[in-house]
Scaffold this active site. Structure first.
Site, PDB file in Angstrom:
ATOM      1  N   ARG A 214       0.800  -1.219   0.000  1.00 31.49           N
ATOM      2  CA  ARG A 214       0.000   0.000   0.000  1.00 31.49           C
ATOM      3  C   ARG A 214       0.838   1.277   0.000  1.00 31.49           C
ATOM      4  NH1 ARG A 214      -2.450  -4.126   1.459  1.00 31.49           N
ATOM      5  NH2 ARG A 214      -0.663  -4.531   2.808  1.00 31.49           N
ATOM      6  N   THR A 215       1.835   1.364   0.876  1.00 26.83           N
ATOM      7  CA  THR A 215       2.636   2.589   0.935  1.00 26.83           C
ATOM      8  C   THR A 215       3.400   2.799  -0.358  1.00 26.83           C
ATOM      9  OG1 THR A 215       2.874   2.325   3.335  1.00 26.83           O
ATOM     10  CG2 THR A 215       4.385   3.836   2.241  1.00 26.83           C
TER      11      THR A 215
ATOM     12  N   LYS B  79      25.599  -5.552  -1.905  1.00 23.63           N
ATOM     13  CA  LYS B  79      27.057  -5.497  -2.075  1.00 23.63           C
ATOM     14  C   LYS B  79      27.744  -4.786  -0.912  1.00 23.63           C
ATOM     15  CE  LYS B  79      26.358  -5.069  -7.086  1.00 23.63           C
ATOM     16  NZ  LYS B  79      26.593  -4.221  -8.277  1.00 23.63           N
TER      17      LYS B  79
ATOM     18  N   ARG C  92      11.800   3.620   3.174  1.00 20.69           N
ATOM     19  CA  ARG C  92      11.395   2.726   4.273  1.00 20.69           C
ATOM     20  C   ARG C  92      12.582   1.857   4.629  1.00 20.69           C
ATOM     21  NH1 ARG C  92       6.074  -1.027   4.414  1.00 20.69           N
ATOM     22  NH2 ARG C  92       5.234   1.014   5.003  1.00 20.69           N
TER      23      ARG C  92
ATOM     24  N   HIS D 167       5.650   6.108  11.300  1.00 21.12           N
ATOM     25  CA  HIS D 167       5.153   5.995   9.925  1.00 21.12           C
ATOM     26  C   HIS D 167       4.261   7.215   9.695  1.00 21.12           C
ATOM     27  CE1 HIS D 167       3.985   4.539   6.150  1.00 21.12           C
ATOM     28  NE2 HIS D 167       3.609   3.308   6.436  1.00 21.12           N
TER      29      HIS D 167
END
Length: 449
Positions: free
Chosen positions: A134-135, A166, A187, A217
């Site tokens: 969703r985000t 890496k 995020r 959030h």
């Protein structure tokens, strides 16, 4: 005529480049001012260079970052332009009203015209070190609806578009992406990581926090509060003098706004941000935040302490879900976040506590003094944890007819699918609001509200 046409085009191109450079330099100066203010903070809370360049998530460092940004996003669109959005504490109540008015306008825009091209030639990077549907998708949809484009980086486990595999640092990843894009949505699984990167000295363009571990959030909390405001017809303290606003909204609640937060409150960054946002929103209502969870998943103390600083907000604990919802306006449900537990055994132990109705088992996991009611720092503790926390038709039968049920999703089994057809279930409307709110955030940050 041909040469003249070329000259005209070249002049227009030069103007565009000059304007872009001016905006870029303005962004650099703005971030330098923020960092300068940050360095003037209390030396005991200041973040040293080692912390800023490392991957440590020292709680005092995160607190210092959030403190330096408090109340910087106001009702003036200029305060949003080229600013990072890292915490709900940045936004003043007038700033919330600006954002919500812009989000409502975005909803009308999408439903009437599908969008526009105000962010044409703008690029947004979406960088996700944790899974997201969703985000991630709503930010991408928001950018596309406004005519912009998106560069997506799947940096989580199994992702194949990030050099983190890496050994590249988070700071270097974001700094490299800034060479290509106008803003970054980030995020990360580590609490405090997004503010650390945004204010660490290496970034010059806006960073938007899409979730930092069990921390915050902010954009989810903003869409949640927008949904509550929209569904229940809430009013702000300053709305009373605007008759058109009063006519457009429902009657102001004469009783306190009761918000029940249910489930995994310990790991749920959505409820952390929403609780803080509700406390500082200055709505024309007293607010009761009623926490309903097993003791092992209780709301963190730092959230309680922050909320406790605001007048007009009461915090309660209630272990009986049926009792908790009897006078509620909002039931905000969260899932138990399996990915946040240190071991599968720990997760299974909590799940047994949620599903088992055995009184002997409840005796083992209850607070020692949970059978008594007591209060501390605006917090009222009611009855002990009592049974399964699953929202179904029986729970809805106990709830008021005007209560709304919200969930940040994904859900597992904490809301029965039989509830979906109940008009009080608004979690899918809530998800749609996410795109409108994120359209408003992008437009404000990129200077095109």
């Amino acid at each position: 005529m041909l040469y003249g046409g070329i000259l005209i085009v070249e002049r227009e191109r030069c103007r565009s480049v000059k304007s872009s450079q001016t905006g870029y330099l303005s962004s650099i100066r703005k971030n330098e001012r923020i960092r300068s203010d940050f360095q003037k903070a209390d030396p005991l809370e200041a973040i040293n260079e080692t912390t800023m360049s490392s991957s440590s998530s020292d709680p005092s460092s995160t607190a210092a970052v959030l403190a330096s940004l408090t109340d910087t996003l106001t009702s003036s669109p200029s305060t949003w332009h080229n600013s990072s959005l890292l915490s709900v504490t940045q936004i003043t109540p007038p700033g919330l009203r600006l954002l919500f008015r812009t989000a409502a306008a975005m909803r009308t825009l999408v439903r009437t015209h599908g969008g526009d091209d105000r962010l044409r030639r703008k690029l947004l990077a979406t960088v996700f070190y944790e899974a997201s549907t969703r985000t991630s998708c709503s930010f991408q949809a928001a950018m596309l609806r406004l005519g912009g484009k998106v560069v997506h980086v799947d940096a989580g486990k199994g992702g194949n578009s990030s050099s983190s595999a890496k050994g590249e640092s988070l700071e270097d990843t974001v700094r490299c992406l800034e060479c290509y894009v106008d803003a970054t949505v980030l995020r990360h699984f580590e609490k405090g990581s997004v503010p650390r990167v945004a204010l660490g000295g290496g970034t010059s363009k806006p960073v938007i926090n899409a979730g930092d571990g069990v921390g915050e959030h902010p954009t989810q909390a903003l869409l949640d509060l927008f949904t509550i405001w929209d569904e229940l017809g809430l009013c702000w303290e300053e709305d009373g003098g605007d008759e058109s606003t009063e006519d457009a909204r429902e009657k102001v609640h004469e009783k306190p706004l009761v918000v029940v937060m249910l489930g995994d409150l310990k790991h749920g960054r959505t409820v952390h941000s929403l609780a803080m946002l509700l406390a500082r929103s200055s709505m024309k209502h007293r607010v009761i935040l009623r926490y309903c969870s097993p003791p092992s998943l209780a709301m963190p103390s730092y959230v309680r302490e922050y909320v406790g600083k605001f007048a007009g907000v009461t915090q309660e604990e209630c272990g009986d879900l049926k009792e908790a919802v009897r006078d509620a306006h909002v039931l905000y449900v969260t899932r138990v976040q399996k990915e946040r537990f240190e071991s599968v055994d720990e997760y299974e132990e909590v799940k047994v506590g949620l599903d088992c109705l055995s009184s002997s088992h409840l005796e083992q996991i209850m607070h020692p003094n949970a059978k008594q009611s007591y209060s501390f720092s605006h917090v009222v503790v009611a009855k002990p944890f009592q049974g399964a926390y699953i929202v179904d038709a029986n729970i809805m039968h106990c709830a008021p007819s005007n209560m709304i049920v919200m969930h940040p999703l994904p859900r597992v089994d904490e809301i029965s699918t039989e509830v979906d057809k109940d008009p009080r279930a608004c979690y899918f409307r809530q998800m749609e609001n996410g795109m409108f709110v994120r359209m408003a955030i992008l437009a404000l940050i990129m200077g095109c509200p």
